[in-house]
Motif scaffolding. Structure first.
Motif, PDB file in Angstrom:
ATOM      1  N   GLY A 185       0.823  -1.198   0.000  1.00 30.58           N
ATOM      2  CA  GLY A 185       0.000   0.000   0.000  1.00 30.58           C
ATOM      3  C   GLY A 185       0.860   1.252   0.000  1.00 30.58           C
ATOM      4  O   GLY A 185       2.069   1.195   0.147  1.00 30.58           O
ATOM      5  N   ILE A 186       0.196   2.369  -0.169  1.00 35.87           N
ATOM      6  CA  ILE A 186       0.871   3.662  -0.171  1.00 35.87           C
ATOM      7  C   ILE A 186       0.229   4.493   0.929  1.00 35.87           C
ATOM      8  O   ILE A 186      -0.990   4.560   1.006  1.00 35.87           O
ATOM      9  CB  ILE A 186       0.712   4.363  -1.533  1.00 35.87           C
ATOM     10  N   PRO A 187       0.994   5.131   1.793  1.00 37.80           N
ATOM     11  CA  PRO A 187       2.444   5.126   1.813  1.00 37.80           C
ATOM     12  C   PRO A 187       2.986   3.838   2.418  1.00 37.80           C
ATOM     13  O   PRO A 187       2.307   3.155   3.168  1.00 37.80           O
ATOM     14  CB  PRO A 187       2.793   6.311   2.702  1.00 37.80           C
ATOM     15  N   ALA A 188       4.202   3.542   2.065  1.00 38.19           N
ATOM     16  CA  ALA A 188       4.910   2.393   2.625  1.00 38.19           C
ATOM     17  C   ALA A 188       6.100   2.922   3.407  1.00 38.19           C
ATOM     18  O   ALA A 188       6.699   3.923   3.032  1.00 38.19           O
ATOM     19  CB  ALA A 188       5.386   1.462   1.516  1.00 38.19           C
ATOM     20  N   LEU A 189       6.416   2.260   4.480  1.00 36.50           N
ATOM     21  CA  LEU A 189       7.603   2.607   5.263  1.00 36.50           C
ATOM     22  C   LEU A 189       8.547   1.421   5.243  1.00 36.50           C
ATOM     23  O   LEU A 189       8.123   0.278   5.406  1.00 36.50           O
ATOM     24  CB  LEU A 189       7.236   2.921   6.711  1.00 36.50           C
TER      25      LEU A 189
ATOM     26  N   ASN B 266      -3.920   4.538   5.897  1.00 36.38           N
ATOM     27  CA  ASN B 266      -4.678   5.637   6.495  1.00 36.38           C
ATOM     28  C   ASN B 266      -3.754   6.636   7.194  1.00 36.38           C
ATOM     29  O   ASN B 266      -4.150   7.308   8.131  1.00 36.38           O
ATOM     30  CB  ASN B 266      -5.731   5.100   7.468  1.00 36.38           C
ATOM     31  N   ALA B 267      -2.518   6.765   6.713  1.00 34.73           N
ATOM     32  CA  ALA B 267      -1.516   7.612   7.366  1.00 34.73           C
ATOM     33  C   ALA B 267      -1.963   9.061   7.512  1.00 34.73           C
ATOM     34  O   ALA B 267      -1.598   9.723   8.471  1.00 34.73           O
ATOM     35  CB  ALA B 267      -0.194   7.532   6.619  1.00 34.73           C
ATOM     36  N   ARG B 268      -2.745   9.554   6.572  1.00 34.35           N
ATOM     37  CA  ARG B 268      -3.194  10.951   6.662  1.00 34.35           C
ATOM     38  C   ARG B 268      -4.006  11.209   7.927  1.00 34.35           C
ATOM     39  O   ARG B 268      -3.993  12.312   8.461  1.00 34.35           O
ATOM     40  CB  ARG B 268      -4.010  11.339   5.447  1.00 34.35           C
ATOM     41  N   SER B 269      -4.696  10.208   8.406  1.00 36.47           N
ATOM     42  CA  SER B 269      -5.515  10.407   9.606  1.00 36.47           C
ATOM     43  C   SER B 269      -4.903   9.773  10.855  1.00 36.47           C
ATOM     44  O   SER B 269      -5.486   9.858  11.933  1.00 36.47           O
ATOM     45  CB  SER B 269      -6.923   9.840   9.380  1.00 36.47           C
ATOM     46  N   MET B 270      -3.741   9.155  10.703  1.00 40.52           N
ATOM     47  CA  MET B 270      -3.084   8.528  11.851  1.00 40.52           C
ATOM     48  C   MET B 270      -2.407   9.586  12.715  1.00 40.52           C
ATOM     49  O   MET B 270      -1.867  10.553  12.186  1.00 40.52           O
ATOM     50  CB  MET B 270      -1.985   7.554  11.398  1.00 40.52           C
ATOM     51  N   PRO B 271      -2.405   9.381  14.004  1.00 38.97           N
ATOM     52  CA  PRO B 271      -1.615  10.299  14.839  1.00 38.97           C
ATOM     53  C   PRO B 271      -0.126  10.050  14.597  1.00 38.97           C
ATOM     54  O   PRO B 271       0.290   8.923  14.305  1.00 38.97           O
ATOM     55  CB  PRO B 271      -2.014   9.928  16.265  1.00 38.97           C
ATOM     56  N   ALA B 272       0.644  11.091  14.700  1.00 39.57           N
ATOM     57  CA  ALA B 272       2.090  10.971  14.511  1.00 39.57           C
ATOM     58  C   ALA B 272       2.682   9.936  15.460  1.00 39.57           C
ATOM     59  O   ALA B 272       3.660   9.259  15.127  1.00 39.57           O
ATOM     60  CB  ALA B 272       2.761  12.323  14.711  1.00 39.57           C
ATOM     61  N   SER B 273       2.068   9.770  16.609  1.00 38.55           N
ATOM     62  CA  SER B 273       2.589   8.813  17.595  1.00 38.55           C
ATOM     63  C   SER B 273       2.548   7.378  17.066  1.00 38.55           C
ATOM     64  O   SER B 273       3.383   6.554  17.439  1.00 38.55           O
ATOM     65  CB  SER B 273       1.808   8.919  18.904  1.00 38.55           C
ATOM     66  N   ALA B 274       1.594   7.047  16.192  1.00 45.60           N
ATOM     67  CA  ALA B 274       1.512   5.692  15.635  1.00 45.60           C
ATOM     68  C   ALA B 274       2.685   5.424  14.695  1.00 45.60           C
ATOM     69  O   ALA B 274       3.280   4.345  14.733  1.00 45.60           O
ATOM     70  CB  ALA B 274       0.194   5.491  14.904  1.00 45.60           C
TER      71      ALA B 274
ATOM     72  N   ASP C 162       5.533   7.092  14.792  1.00 49.46           N
ATOM     73  CA  ASP C 162       6.703   7.140  15.667  1.00 49.46           C
ATOM     74  C   ASP C 162       6.910   5.811  16.388  1.00 49.46           C
ATOM     75  O   ASP C 162       8.029   5.311  16.467  1.00 49.46           O
ATOM     76  CB  ASP C 162       6.527   8.276  16.673  1.00 49.46           C
ATOM     77  N   ALA C 163       5.841   5.208  16.870  1.00 47.31           N
ATOM     78  CA  ALA C 163       5.942   3.922  17.571  1.00 47.31           C
ATOM     79  C   ALA C 163       6.466   2.832  16.632  1.00 47.31           C
ATOM     80  O   ALA C 163       7.300   2.022  17.030  1.00 47.31           O
ATOM     81  CB  ALA C 163       4.589   3.525  18.144  1.00 47.31           C
ATOM     82  N   PHE C 164       5.984   2.812  15.383  1.00 48.90           N
ATOM     83  CA  PHE C 164       6.470   1.834  14.400  1.00 48.90           C
ATOM     84  C   PHE C 164       7.970   2.002  14.198  1.00 48.90           C
ATOM     85  O   PHE C 164       8.727   1.030  14.231  1.00 48.90           O
ATOM     86  CB  PHE C 164       5.733   1.995  13.067  1.00 48.90           C
ATOM     87  N   LEU C 165       8.410   3.236  13.999  1.00 45.53           N
ATOM     88  CA  LEU C 165       9.828   3.490  13.733  1.00 45.53           C
ATOM     89  C   LEU C 165      10.699   3.211  14.954  1.00 45.53           C
ATOM     90  O   LEU C 165      11.805   2.682  14.814  1.00 45.53           O
ATOM     91  CB  LEU C 165      10.020   4.917  13.235  1.00 45.53           C
ATOM     92  N   LYS C 166      10.232   3.535  16.131  1.00 50.77           N
ATOM     93  CA  LYS C 166      11.026   3.310  17.350  1.00 50.77           C
ATOM     94  C   LYS C 166      11.284   1.837  17.607  1.00 50.77           C
ATOM     95  O   LYS C 166      12.292   1.475  18.185  1.00 50.77           O
ATOM     96  CB  LYS C 166      10.355   3.945  18.553  1.00 50.77           C
TER      97      LYS C 166
END
Length: 68
Positions: free
Chosen positions: A27-31, A51-59, A61-65
């Motif tokens: 899907g897009i966006p992909a990380l 649904n990244a446009r409506s996701m909180p930045a914390s979600a 951030d949690a994936f990346l951390k």
């Protein structure tokens, strides 16, 4: 560091994204998280961030951390 790759509607830069993620299944966006040598540590799958446009930045951030 982050790098943005415009894949448009699955029709831009497929050669740049292909070594790291299949955008048609992720899907897009992909990380994608790479290790220092450029190998993929993890990548989103099955529209995980569609649904990244409506996701909180914390979600995001949690994936990346998890992979930092």
């Amino acid at each position: 560091m982050s790098v943005d790759v415009d894949v448009g509607e699955f029709d831009h830069n497929p050669d740049v994204a292909a070594p790291y993620v299949d955008v048609e299944t992720s899907g897009i966006p992909a990380l994608v998280v790479l290790d220092p040598s450029g190998r993929t540590r993890t990548a989103t799958k099955d529209g995980q961030f569609s649904n990244a446009r409506s996701m909180p930045a914390s979600a995001v951030d949690a994936f990346l951390k998890k992979w930092a």
